[in-house]
Design a protein around this motif. Sequence first.
Motif, PDB file in Angstrom:
ATOM      1  N   VAL A  40     -79.689 -15.437  55.789  1.00  0.00           N
ATOM      2  CA  VAL A  40     -79.698 -14.017  55.257  1.00  0.00           C
ATOM      3  C   VAL A  40     -80.720 -14.258  53.990  1.00  0.00           C
ATOM      4  O   VAL A  40     -80.793 -15.216  53.265  1.00  0.00           O
ATOM      5  CB  VAL A  40     -78.502 -13.645  54.523  1.00  0.00           C
ATOM      6  N   SER A  41     -81.573 -13.284  53.795  1.00  0.00           N
ATOM      7  CA  SER A  41     -82.253 -13.206  52.625  1.00  0.00           C
ATOM      8  C   SER A  41     -81.558 -12.950  51.396  1.00  0.00           C
ATOM      9  O   SER A  41     -80.461 -12.382  51.269  1.00  0.00           O
ATOM     10  CB  SER A  41     -83.535 -12.572  52.713  1.00  0.00           C
ATOM     11  N   GLN A  42     -82.223 -13.080  50.122  1.00  0.00           N
ATOM     12  CA  GLN A  42     -81.570 -12.530  48.817  1.00  0.00           C
ATOM     13  C   GLN A  42     -81.457 -11.073  48.767  1.00  0.00           C
ATOM     14  O   GLN A  42     -80.835 -10.796  47.963  1.00  0.00           O
ATOM     15  CB  GLN A  42     -82.400 -13.190  47.650  1.00  0.00           C
ATOM     16  N   TYR A  43     -82.229 -10.311  49.668  1.00  0.00           N
ATOM     17  CA  TYR A  43     -81.963  -8.875  49.747  1.00  0.00           C
ATOM     18  C   TYR A  43     -80.893  -8.298  50.795  1.00  0.00           C
ATOM     19  O   TYR A  43     -80.822  -7.117  50.882  1.00  0.00           O
ATOM     20  CB  TYR A  43     -83.469  -8.208  50.016  1.00  0.00           C
ATOM     21  N   GLY A  44     -80.349  -9.354  51.343  1.00  0.00           N
ATOM     22  CA  GLY A  44     -79.449  -8.899  52.188  1.00  0.00           C
ATOM     23  C   GLY A  44     -80.099  -8.752  53.925  1.00  0.00           C
ATOM     24  O   GLY A  44     -79.448  -8.222  54.773  1.00  0.00           O
ATOM     25  N   ILE A  45     -81.231  -9.206  54.013  1.00  0.00           N
ATOM     26  CA  ILE A  45     -81.846  -8.958  55.376  1.00  0.00           C
ATOM     27  C   ILE A  45     -81.323 -10.109  56.232  1.00  0.00           C
ATOM     28  O   ILE A  45     -81.577 -11.237  55.671  1.00  0.00           O
ATOM     29  CB  ILE A  45     -83.323  -9.110  55.266  1.00  0.00           C
ATOM     30  N   VAL A  46     -80.730  -9.961  57.350  1.00  0.00           N
ATOM     31  CA  VAL A  46     -80.220 -10.957  58.278  1.00  0.00           C
ATOM     32  C   VAL A  46     -81.247 -11.301  58.999  1.00  0.00           C
ATOM     33  O   VAL A  46     -81.971 -10.552  59.877  1.00  0.00           O
ATOM     34  CB  VAL A  46     -79.059 -10.527  59.116  1.00  0.00           C
ATOM     35  N   PHE A  47     -81.769 -12.696  58.926  1.00  0.00           N
ATOM     36  CA  PHE A  47     -82.776 -12.885  60.011  1.00  0.00           C
ATOM     37  C   PHE A  47     -82.397 -13.191  61.151  1.00  0.00           C
ATOM     38  O   PHE A  47     -83.221 -13.203  62.176  1.00  0.00           O
ATOM     39  CB  PHE A  47     -83.560 -14.356  59.263  1.00  0.00           C
ATOM     40  N   GLU A  48     -81.299 -14.316  61.283  1.00  0.00           N
ATOM     41  CA  GLU A  48     -80.762 -14.569  62.663  1.00  0.00           C
ATOM     42  C   GLU A  48     -79.576 -15.129  62.429  1.00  0.00           C
ATOM     43  O   GLU A  48     -79.053 -15.386  61.532  1.00  0.00           O
ATOM     44  CB  GLU A  48     -81.753 -16.077  62.749  1.00  0.00           C
ATOM     45  N   GLU A  49     -78.650 -14.813  63.669  1.00  0.00           N
ATOM     46  CA  GLU A  49     -77.441 -15.364  63.807  1.00  0.00           C
ATOM     47  C   GLU A  49     -77.303 -16.054  65.191  1.00  0.00           C
ATOM     48  O   GLU A  49     -77.732 -15.933  66.176  1.00  0.00           O
ATOM     49  CB  GLU A  49     -76.459 -14.129  64.040  1.00  0.00           C
ATOM     50  N   ILE A  50     -76.820 -17.257  64.952  1.00  0.00           N
ATOM     51  CA  ILE A  50     -76.339 -18.107  66.179  1.00  0.00           C
ATOM     52  C   ILE A  50     -74.982 -18.195  66.256  1.00  0.00           C
ATOM     53  O   ILE A  50     -74.290 -18.654  65.520  1.00  0.00           O
ATOM     54  CB  ILE A  50     -76.894 -19.257  65.856  1.00  0.00           C
ATOM     55  N   LEU A  51     -74.537 -17.983  67.444  1.00  0.00           N
ATOM     56  CA  LEU A  51     -73.027 -18.393  67.698  1.00  0.00           C
ATOM     57  C   LEU A  51     -72.853 -19.326  68.908  1.00  0.00           C
ATOM     58  O   LEU A  51     -73.456 -19.278  69.712  1.00  0.00           O
ATOM     59  CB  LEU A  51     -72.269 -16.937  68.280  1.00  0.00           C
ATOM     60  N   GLN A  52     -72.010 -20.280  68.486  1.00  0.00           N
ATOM     61  CA  GLN A  52     -71.772 -21.550  69.266  1.00  0.00           C
ATOM     62  C   GLN A  52     -70.514 -21.828  69.721  1.00  0.00           C
ATOM     63  O   GLN A  52     -69.690 -21.663  68.875  1.00  0.00           O
ATOM     64  CB  GLN A  52     -72.592 -22.757  68.566  1.00  0.00           C
ATOM     65  N   SER A  53     -69.998 -22.286  70.790  1.00  0.00           N
ATOM     66  CA  SER A  53     -68.680 -22.705  71.172  1.00  0.00           C
ATOM     67  C   SER A  53     -68.441 -23.797  70.569  1.00  0.00           C
ATOM     68  O   SER A  53     -67.146 -24.131  70.384  1.00  0.00           O
ATOM     69  CB  SER A  53     -68.675 -22.885  72.710  1.00  0.00           C
ATOM     70  N   ARG A  54     -69.481 -24.853  70.157  1.00  0.00           N
ATOM     71  CA  ARG A  54     -69.157 -26.017  69.464  1.00  0.00           C
ATOM     72  C   ARG A  54     -69.884 -26.069  68.497  1.00  0.00           C
ATOM     73  O   ARG A  54     -71.073 -25.551  68.272  1.00  0.00           O
ATOM     74  CB  ARG A  54     -69.168 -27.374  70.424  1.00  0.00           C
ATOM     75  N   ARG A  55     -69.492 -27.191  67.252  1.00  0.00           N
ATOM     76  CA  ARG A  55     -70.297 -27.250  66.256  1.00  0.00           C
ATOM     77  C   ARG A  55     -71.647 -28.192  66.619  1.00  0.00           C
ATOM     78  O   ARG A  55     -71.169 -29.267  66.564  1.00  0.00           O
ATOM     79  CB  ARG A  55     -69.535 -27.877  65.289  1.00  0.00           C
TER      80      ARG A  55
END
Length: 81
Positions: A40-55
Motif C-alpha cells: 500500500v502507498s502512503q496515500y492508501g492506494i493498494v498496489f498488489e495483494e498476494i494470497l498464499q496457502s503457505r508462508r
Amino acid sequence: MSPKFPTCVRNHRPGPGDVWHINEVVVKIAGGSYWRWRAVSQYGIVFEEILQSRRYKHAAKRLPIKLINRWGFIPKRIIAD
C-alpha cells in the motif's frame, strides 16, 4: 459515458508516493490458514495483494522489486510489518 472519461480518470489519479507499506496477515478461510501480503502507498492506494496457502517468504521479497519495475519508481522508504 464518454470514451475519454476513463483516460481522464486514469491521468488524474495520485502517483505511488514516496513511502510504501508491505503487510503480512494470516487469514482464516474455510478453516484453513492463508497468508496475505499487501503493498500500500502512503496515500492508501493498494498496489498488489498476494494470497498464499503457505508462508512463502521469497515471493514476499520479490513483491517490492515487481512493483518498482511496474511503476518505474523507487520509493524513499519501504516499511515492512
